[in-house]
Design a protein around this motif. Structure first.
Motif, PDB file in Angstrom:
ATOM      1  N   MET A   1     -17.126  24.613   1.522  1.00  0.00           N
ATOM      2  CA  MET A   1     -18.129  24.733   0.461  1.00  0.00           C
ATOM      3  C   MET A   1     -19.500  24.311   0.992  1.00  0.00           C
ATOM      4  O   MET A   1     -19.639  23.265   1.600  1.00  0.00           O
ATOM      5  CB  MET A   1     -17.734  23.833  -0.714  1.00  0.00           C
ATOM      6  CG  MET A   1     -18.624  23.993  -1.919  1.00  0.00           C
ATOM      7  SD  MET A   1     -18.039  23.022  -3.333  1.00  0.00           S
ATOM      8  CE  MET A   1     -18.468  21.388  -2.828  1.00  0.00           C
ATOM      9  N   GLY A  30     -26.893  13.745 -22.392  1.00  0.00           N
ATOM     10  CA  GLY A  30     -26.441  14.889 -23.175  1.00  0.00           C
ATOM     11  C   GLY A  30     -25.550  15.836 -22.399  1.00  0.00           C
ATOM     12  O   GLY A  30     -25.522  17.038 -22.678  1.00  0.00           O
ATOM     13  N   VAL A  31     -24.809  15.285 -21.411  1.00  0.00           N
ATOM     14  CA  VAL A  31     -23.829  16.083 -20.674  1.00  0.00           C
ATOM     15  C   VAL A  31     -22.513  15.310 -20.622  1.00  0.00           C
ATOM     16  O   VAL A  31     -22.465  14.136 -20.993  1.00  0.00           O
ATOM     17  CB  VAL A  31     -24.300  16.430 -19.232  1.00  0.00           C
ATOM     18  CG1 VAL A  31     -25.579  17.245 -19.250  1.00  0.00           C
ATOM     19  CG2 VAL A  31     -24.491  15.167 -18.397  1.00  0.00           C
ATOM     20  N   THR A  32     -21.468  15.958 -20.141  1.00  0.00           N
ATOM     21  CA  THR A  32     -20.171  15.284 -20.087  1.00  0.00           C
ATOM     22  C   THR A  32     -20.083  14.346 -18.877  1.00  0.00           C
ATOM     23  O   THR A  32     -20.879  14.454 -17.940  1.00  0.00           O
ATOM     24  CB  THR A  32     -19.027  16.308 -19.986  1.00  0.00           C
ATOM     25  OG1 THR A  32     -19.209  17.061 -18.776  1.00  0.00           O
ATOM     26  CG2 THR A  32     -19.012  17.251 -21.168  1.00  0.00           C
ATOM     27  N   ARG A  33     -19.097  13.454 -18.924  1.00  0.00           N
ATOM     28  CA  ARG A  33     -18.854  12.546 -17.789  1.00  0.00           C
ATOM     29  C   ARG A  33     -18.558  13.336 -16.525  1.00  0.00           C
ATOM     30  O   ARG A  33     -18.999  12.996 -15.434  1.00  0.00           O
ATOM     31  CB  ARG A  33     -17.665  11.633 -18.126  1.00  0.00           C
ATOM     32  CG  ARG A  33     -17.300  10.652 -17.027  1.00  0.00           C
ATOM     33  CD  ARG A  33     -16.019   9.913 -17.368  1.00  0.00           C
ATOM     34  NE  ARG A  33     -14.856  10.792 -17.453  1.00  0.00           N
ATOM     35  CZ  ARG A  33     -14.212  11.296 -16.402  1.00  0.00           C
ATOM     36  NH1 ARG A  33     -14.624  11.018 -15.179  1.00  0.00           N
ATOM     37  NH2 ARG A  33     -13.159  12.069 -16.570  1.00  0.00           N
ATOM     38  N   GLN A  34     -17.817  14.437 -16.684  1.00  0.00           N
ATOM     39  CA  GLN A  34     -17.448  15.267 -15.531  1.00  0.00           C
ATOM     40  C   GLN A  34     -18.689  15.882 -14.863  1.00  0.00           C
ATOM     41  O   GLN A  34     -18.729  16.044 -13.647  1.00  0.00           O
ATOM     42  CB  GLN A  34     -16.485  16.370 -15.959  1.00  0.00           C
ATOM     43  CG  GLN A  34     -15.078  15.892 -16.300  1.00  0.00           C
ATOM     44  CD  GLN A  34     -14.963  15.334 -17.709  1.00  0.00           C
ATOM     45  OE1 GLN A  34     -15.889  15.438 -18.514  1.00  0.00           O
ATOM     46  NE2 GLN A  34     -13.831  14.725 -18.027  1.00  0.00           N
ATOM     47  N   THR A  35     -19.684  16.231 -15.684  1.00  0.00           N
ATOM     48  CA  THR A  35     -20.909  16.814 -15.129  1.00  0.00           C
ATOM     49  C   THR A  35     -21.687  15.766 -14.339  1.00  0.00           C
ATOM     50  O   THR A  35     -22.202  16.044 -13.252  1.00  0.00           O
ATOM     51  CB  THR A  35     -21.769  17.422 -16.260  1.00  0.00           C
ATOM     52  OG1 THR A  35     -21.033  18.503 -16.844  1.00  0.00           O
ATOM     53  CG2 THR A  35     -23.102  17.944 -15.741  1.00  0.00           C
ATOM     54  N   ALA A  38     -19.956  15.379 -11.081  1.00  0.00           N
ATOM     55  CA  ALA A  38     -20.231  16.523 -10.188  1.00  0.00           C
ATOM     56  C   ALA A  38     -21.630  16.429  -9.587  1.00  0.00           C
ATOM     57  O   ALA A  38     -21.834  16.736  -8.408  1.00  0.00           O
ATOM     58  CB  ALA A  38     -20.064  17.832 -10.962  1.00  0.00           C
ATOM     59  N   LYS A  43     -21.947  18.243  -6.031  1.00  0.00           N
ATOM     60  CA  LYS A  43     -21.229  19.502  -6.227  1.00  0.00           C
ATOM     61  C   LYS A  43     -21.915  20.405  -7.245  1.00  0.00           C
ATOM     62  O   LYS A  43     -21.603  21.579  -7.333  1.00  0.00           O
ATOM     63  CB  LYS A  43     -19.800  19.212  -6.717  1.00  0.00           C
ATOM     64  CG  LYS A  43     -18.918  18.559  -5.679  1.00  0.00           C
ATOM     65  CD  LYS A  43     -17.539  18.287  -6.250  1.00  0.00           C
ATOM     66  CE  LYS A  43     -16.596  17.740  -5.207  1.00  0.00           C
ATOM     67  NZ  LYS A  43     -15.290  17.395  -5.784  1.00  0.00           N
ATOM     68  N   TYR A  44     -22.783  19.826  -8.034  1.00  0.00           N
ATOM     69  CA  TYR A  44     -23.447  20.604  -9.072  1.00  0.00           C
ATOM     70  C   TYR A  44     -24.929  20.246  -9.112  1.00  0.00           C
ATOM     71  O   TYR A  44     -25.285  19.066  -9.116  1.00  0.00           O
ATOM     72  CB  TYR A  44     -22.804  20.316 -10.433  1.00  0.00           C
ATOM     73  CG  TYR A  44     -23.541  20.949 -11.581  1.00  0.00           C
ATOM     74  CD1 TYR A  44     -23.533  22.326 -11.751  1.00  0.00           C
ATOM     75  CD2 TYR A  44     -24.264  20.182 -12.481  1.00  0.00           C
ATOM     76  CE1 TYR A  44     -24.229  22.918 -12.787  1.00  0.00           C
ATOM     77  CE2 TYR A  44     -24.958  20.766 -13.526  1.00  0.00           C
ATOM     78  CZ  TYR A  44     -24.929  22.131 -13.672  1.00  0.00           C
ATOM     79  OH  TYR A  44     -25.622  22.718 -14.694  1.00  0.00           O
ATOM     80  N   SER A  45     -25.774  21.275  -9.099  1.00  0.00           N
ATOM     81  CA  SER A  45     -27.212  21.019  -9.195  1.00  0.00           C
ATOM     82  C   SER A  45     -27.630  21.125 -10.659  1.00  0.00           C
ATOM     83  O   SER A  45     -27.473  22.182 -11.272  1.00  0.00           O
ATOM     84  CB  SER A  45     -27.996  22.017  -8.342  1.00  0.00           C
ATOM     85  OG  SER A  45     -27.649  23.332  -8.704  1.00  0.00           O
ATOM     86  N   PRO A  46     -28.140  20.027 -11.222  1.00  0.00           N
ATOM     87  CA  PRO A  46     -28.496  20.055 -12.651  1.00  0.00           C
ATOM     88  C   PRO A  46     -29.763  20.853 -12.894  1.00  0.00           C
ATOM     89  O   PRO A  46     -30.550  21.103 -11.972  1.00  0.00           O
ATOM     90  CB  PRO A  46     -28.723  18.579 -12.970  1.00  0.00           C
ATOM     91  CG  PRO A  46     -29.161  17.979 -11.693  1.00  0.00           C
ATOM     92  CD  PRO A  46     -28.454  18.728 -10.616  1.00  0.00           C
ATOM     93  N   SER A  47     -29.959  21.230 -14.142  1.00  0.00           N
ATOM     94  CA  SER A  47     -31.210  21.890 -14.517  1.00  0.00           C
ATOM     95  C   SER A  47     -32.336  20.872 -14.403  1.00  0.00           C
ATOM     96  O   SER A  47     -32.090  19.655 -14.349  1.00  0.00           O
ATOM     97  CB  SER A  47     -31.118  22.408 -15.946  1.00  0.00           C
ATOM     98  OG  SER A  47     -31.029  21.305 -16.840  1.00  0.00           O
ATOM     99  N   VAL A  50     -32.169  18.315 -17.271  1.00  0.00           N
ATOM    100  CA  VAL A  50     -31.177  17.238 -17.116  1.00  0.00           C
ATOM    101  C   VAL A  50     -31.618  16.268 -16.017  1.00  0.00           C
ATOM    102  O   VAL A  50     -31.457  15.052 -16.154  1.00  0.00           O
ATOM    103  CB  VAL A  50     -29.769  17.822 -16.830  1.00  0.00           C
ATOM    104  CG1 VAL A  50     -28.802  16.735 -16.368  1.00  0.00           C
ATOM    105  CG2 VAL A  50     -29.227  18.490 -18.086  1.00  0.00           C
TER     106      VAL A  50
END
Lengths: 73, 142
Positions: A1, A30-35, A38, A43-47, A50
């Motif tokens: 990845m 205003g997001v989940t714990r999983q987000t 991440a 692993k995840y690029s926030p807006s 956020v």
């Protein structure tokens, strides 16, 4: 990845904020714990929204929470 | 594992079980006859009811166990994962529709066409759920 081209200091900032949990931060932002998990793990690029909300939660400017990672490009 | 991910797993297992039974038990010998259409209708009824009951029970059970998670709104990562899954589901759906169109020219009966379209919808749903579960497991929306 493929790695995202930036890093973050959310884990450290959570620690400095009295061991704030991922769930607490997620609730404030205003997001989940999983987000949050991440984002923390790269692993995840926030807006942008956020990202700003996370920085504001810690009372820091955006560049003290997220940083451009040349090696990750 | 988040509430949404658990729901996706339940949906995946339920759909595989319900439609797996449908396609394996369908009397393919009469598919070309008018009776084939009624066989589909008769079998789709219990399949639909089984899916609705299984999903309702599983959702209610998980919501009771983790009410806080169940009440959480979909966030931006959930939405990105949802869009990506739907995007990939489009491909089997289009292929299925084209196969059904070609089947028309080969004088396939209405029951065969119905089953082809049904298979396309089921494959598209499995693709959507599968991609979403993969992305939830990977953590990144891609």
């Amino acid at each position: 990845m493929a790695r995202l081209p930036f890093s973050n200091d959310i884990r450290t900032l959570r620690f400095l904020a009295g061991e704030m949990t991922q769930a607490e931060l997620g609730e404030r932002v205003g997001v989940t714990r999983q987000t949050i998990a991440a984002i923390e793990q790269g692993k995840y690029s926030p807006s942008l929204e956020v990202a700003f909300r996370i920085a504001r939660t810690f009372g820091k400017p955006l560049e003290q929470v997220f940083g451009w990672d040349e090696e990750g490009r | 594992m988040s509430f949404r991910e658990k729901i996706h797993w339940v949906t995946l297992v339920t759909m595989i079980a319900a439609f797996g039974w449908y396609f394996l038990a369908y009397p393919w010998g009469i598919a070309a006859s008018p009776a084939g259409l009624w066989a589909s209708a008769g079998m789709l009824l219990p399949v639909t009811v089984a899916i609705i009951i299984a999903m309702t029970i599983a959702s209610a059970w998980m919501a009771i166990r983790t009410p806080a998670e169940a009440n959480l709104k979909e966030d931006e990562r959930d939405r990105s994962i949802h869009y990506r899954g739907t995007h990939y589901a489009y491909y089997p759906l289009v292929v299925g529709v084209w196969v059904s169109i070609f089947a028309l020219f080969w004088n396939a009966g209405p029951a065969v066409q119905l089953n082809l379209l049904l298979a396309a919808v089921v494959l598209a749903e499995l693709m959507r759920i599968g991609v979403q579960l993969y992305l939830y497991r990977r953590g990144w929306h891609g």
